[in-house]
Enzyme design. Sequence first.
Site, short mmCIF file in Angstrom:
data_model
loop_
_atom_site.label_atom_id
_atom_site.label_comp_id
_atom_site.label_asym_id
_atom_site.label_seq_id
_atom_site.Cartn_x
_atom_site.Cartn_y
_atom_site.Cartn_z
N ASP A 109 0.74 -1.22 -0.12
CA ASP A 109 -0.02 -0.11 0.03
C ASP A 109 0.78 1.15 -0.12
O ASP A 109 0.83 2.02 -0.91
CB ASP A 109 -1.01 -0.03 1.31
N ASP A 112 6.79 3.88 3.70
CA ASP A 112 7.13 5.15 4.52
C ASP A 112 8.73 5.03 4.81
O ASP A 112 9.29 5.57 4.17
CB ASP A 112 5.99 4.92 5.74
#
Length: 187
Positions: A109, A112
């Site tokens: 997804d 980060d």
Amino acid sequence: MSPEPLPSFDDDPCVGRTVLTESQLAERITELGRELTEAYRGERPLLVCVLRGAYAFLTDLSRCIDLPLEIDFIAVSSYGASTRTSGVVRLVKDLDVDLTGRHVVLVEDIVDTGLTLRYLRRSLEARNPASLEVCTLLARESADLEGLGVRYVGFTIPGEFVIGYGLDVDERYRNMRHIAVYDDPAV
Ligand code: IMP
Ligand code: MG
């Protein structure tokens, strides 16, 4: 009989500025599907979905790839119920499929800090796939994508925490059809 209403988050004060609309997502995912179709022509790639955040992306992406393919799921946890990484990645559910000799596409997804991805890459590479590439819907501007070996990226976004289209806060907002900034009421 009238159809069921779609989930509405219109009145939720925590749903902030729209980062990506439904149609922006659909358009880019169609492009990524075309790219993957070309890249894996003649193969039968295995898409590995990182649960739970990538489920919506995997669903739409897989239907934009015009090849015979397989899917499997792996689950890791690094955030618990907060919006800050705990710094520790834990394998929650392993794959069912044997990766030996397979062309694997890891479907994420968001990248980060890259902690999750580094952990997953190490774990999957140890299983002798024929190839391993990463396809992430989102990546932070700050992420070292080259260092992490991320080949396919949907969108690069700034540092704000985002929700929707699979992405959650404490398991909420995954079923929102667009991606928005999370306006944390505690801040
Ligand atoms: P990393 O290990 O720091 O790269 O974080 C990756 C994981 O953290 C992703 O797979 C997401 O599950 C979660 N994550 C990071 N940023 C966000 C965000 O803005 N919204 C929702 N989940 C996020
Ligand atoms: Mg998550």
